[in-house]
Enzyme design. Structure first.
Site, short mmCIF file in Angstrom:
data_model
loop_
_atom_site.label_atom_id
_atom_site.label_comp_id
_atom_site.label_asym_id
_atom_site.label_seq_id
_atom_site.Cartn_x
_atom_site.Cartn_y
_atom_site.Cartn_z
N PRO A 11 44.02 39.25 77.59
CA PRO A 11 44.28 40.07 76.80
C PRO A 11 44.91 41.52 77.51
CG PRO A 11 42.03 39.83 76.04
CD PRO A 11 42.73 38.61 77.31
N ASN A 12 45.81 42.12 76.96
CA ASN A 12 46.28 43.36 77.61
C ASN A 12 47.01 43.44 78.85
OD1 ASN A 12 45.72 44.65 74.89
ND2 ASN A 12 43.66 44.47 75.55
N ARG A 19 49.79 50.56 81.14
CA ARG A 19 48.60 50.60 80.41
C ARG A 19 47.74 51.16 81.57
NH1 ARG A 19 44.05 45.57 80.51
NH2 ARG A 19 42.48 46.77 79.47
N TYR A 24 44.49 50.97 86.21
CA TYR A 24 45.26 49.61 86.69
C TYR A 24 46.27 49.72 87.41
CZ TYR A 24 42.20 48.01 82.92
OH TYR A 24 40.84 47.93 82.30
N ASN A 75 41.36 36.13 84.98
CA ASN A 75 40.94 37.78 84.66
C ASN A 75 40.96 37.59 83.01
OD1 ASN A 75 40.79 40.33 83.77
ND2 ASN A 75 42.34 41.49 85.41
N ALA A 78 39.14 42.03 78.50
CA ALA A 78 37.56 42.34 77.58
C ALA A 78 36.80 40.99 77.28
CB ALA A 78 38.32 43.28 76.38
N HIS A 81 33.57 40.14 78.60
CA HIS A 81 32.15 40.99 78.18
C HIS A 81 31.67 40.37 76.93
CE1 HIS A 81 33.67 43.48 81.13
NE2 HIS A 81 34.74 44.01 80.65
N ASP A 88 31.95 28.79 77.71
CA ASP A 88 31.82 27.48 77.48
C ASP A 88 32.78 26.46 77.91
OD1 ASP A 88 29.35 27.95 76.33
OD2 ASP A 88 29.77 27.59 74.26
N GLU A 99 36.16 34.62 88.93
CA GLU A 99 36.53 35.73 87.97
C GLU A 99 37.04 36.71 88.65
OE1 GLU A 99 32.77 37.24 86.51
OE2 GLU A 99 33.73 38.64 85.19
N HIS A 101 38.60 41.02 88.45
CA HIS A 101 39.01 42.22 87.74
C HIS A 101 39.80 43.24 88.67
CE1 HIS A 101 36.73 40.91 84.45
NE2 HIS A 101 35.59 40.42 85.15
N ILE A 102 40.74 43.67 87.92
CA ILE A 102 41.50 44.85 88.97
C ILE A 102 40.69 46.07 89.02
CG2 ILE A 102 43.72 46.14 88.73
CD1 ILE A 102 45.05 43.88 86.96
N SER A 103 40.08 46.46 88.30
CA SER A 103 39.37 47.57 88.30
C SER A 103 37.95 47.26 88.89
CB SER A 103 39.20 48.43 87.05
OG SER A 103 38.36 47.65 86.00
N ARG A 108 32.55 51.77 85.49
CA ARG A 108 33.21 52.24 84.34
C ARG A 108 32.13 52.10 83.23
NH1 ARG A 108 38.59 48.72 83.29
NH2 ARG A 108 38.78 50.50 81.88
N ARG A 112 31.35 47.18 80.24
CA ARG A 112 31.98 46.44 81.16
C ARG A 112 30.98 45.89 82.38
NH1 ARG A 112 37.26 47.48 79.49
NH2 ARG A 112 37.34 49.56 78.67
C1 DQA Z 1 39.87 44.10 83.50
C2 DQA Z 1 38.35 45.03 83.07
C3 DQA Z 1 38.12 44.49 81.54
O1 DQA Z 1 36.98 45.42 81.40
C4 DQA Z 1 39.15 45.13 80.75
O2 DQA Z 1 38.79 44.94 79.49
C5 DQA Z 1 40.52 44.47 81.19
C6 DQA Z 1 40.98 44.32 82.49
C7 DQA Z 1 40.13 44.25 84.90
O3 DQA Z 1 41.00 43.65 85.29
O4 DQA Z 1 39.77 45.44 85.52
O5 DQA Z 1 41.38 44.12 80.15
O6 DQA Z 1 39.54 42.77 83.47
#
Ligand code: DQA
Length: 143
Positions: A11-12, A19, A24, A75, A78, A81, A88, A99, A101-103, A108, A112
């Site tokens: 998502p997002n 964003r 990011y 990725n 959210a 978390h 599952d 897994e 994550h960009i950040s 943070r 997270r």
């Molecule tokens: C994220 C980190 C997550 O906490 C956040 O909700 C995201 C992006 C990252 O790529 O850093 O949507 O997965």
């Protein structure tokens, strides 16, 4: 040997570039996807990319992956978390999953710092910008 991989953006992540660019970056998902495909090709990997803002769609894609792919990079945004359902699904398909994550999720907000999917993934890469995906491609190509 791993030949075909699936990359899932949760998502997002469709809003990358717009964003929170301070966190990011200012490049969009199209550029990220183009680079992912190139990097995968350099490692001899065929790659499909999927983005969804919906938990169920991500789960359906993970289920379908078990017939088609030998590795997954996810990725989960959210969902990372708190989605036990995605956890599952990863656990159920038995395909190595990395897994990303960009950040740097550890630098943070408190919420997270916990990933419910990390224990069922092969490993986690966080904090290298788009490079987190490229490192995951390298890791899969070494497996
Ligand atoms: C994220 C980190 C997550 O906490 C956040 O909700 C995201 C992006 C990252 O790529 O850093 O949507 O997965």
């Amino acid at each position: 040997m791993i030949k075909k991989i699936l990359v899932i953006h949760g998502p997002n992540l469709n809003l990358l570039g717009e964003r929170e660019p301070g966190i990011y970056g200012s490049n969009g998902i199209d550029m990220l996807n183009k680079n992912i495909i190139e990097r995968a090709k350099e490692q001899g990997l065929e790659c499909e990319i999927f983005q969804s803002n919906h938990e169920g769609a991500i789960i359906d894609k993970l289920h379908a992956a078990r017939q088609k792919f030998e590795g997954v990079i996810i990725n989960a945004g959210a969902y990372t978390h708190y989605s036990y359902a995605i956890r599952d699904a990863i656990s159920a398909i038995k395909i190595p999953c990395i897994e990303v994550h960009i950040s740097n999720v550890f630098a943070r907000d408190e919420f997270r710092k916990n990933s419910v999917i990390a224990p069922v993934c092969k490993g986690s890469i966080s904090g290298f910008g788009f490079g987190s995906y490229y490192l995951a491609i390298m890791a899969l190509s070494e497996m």
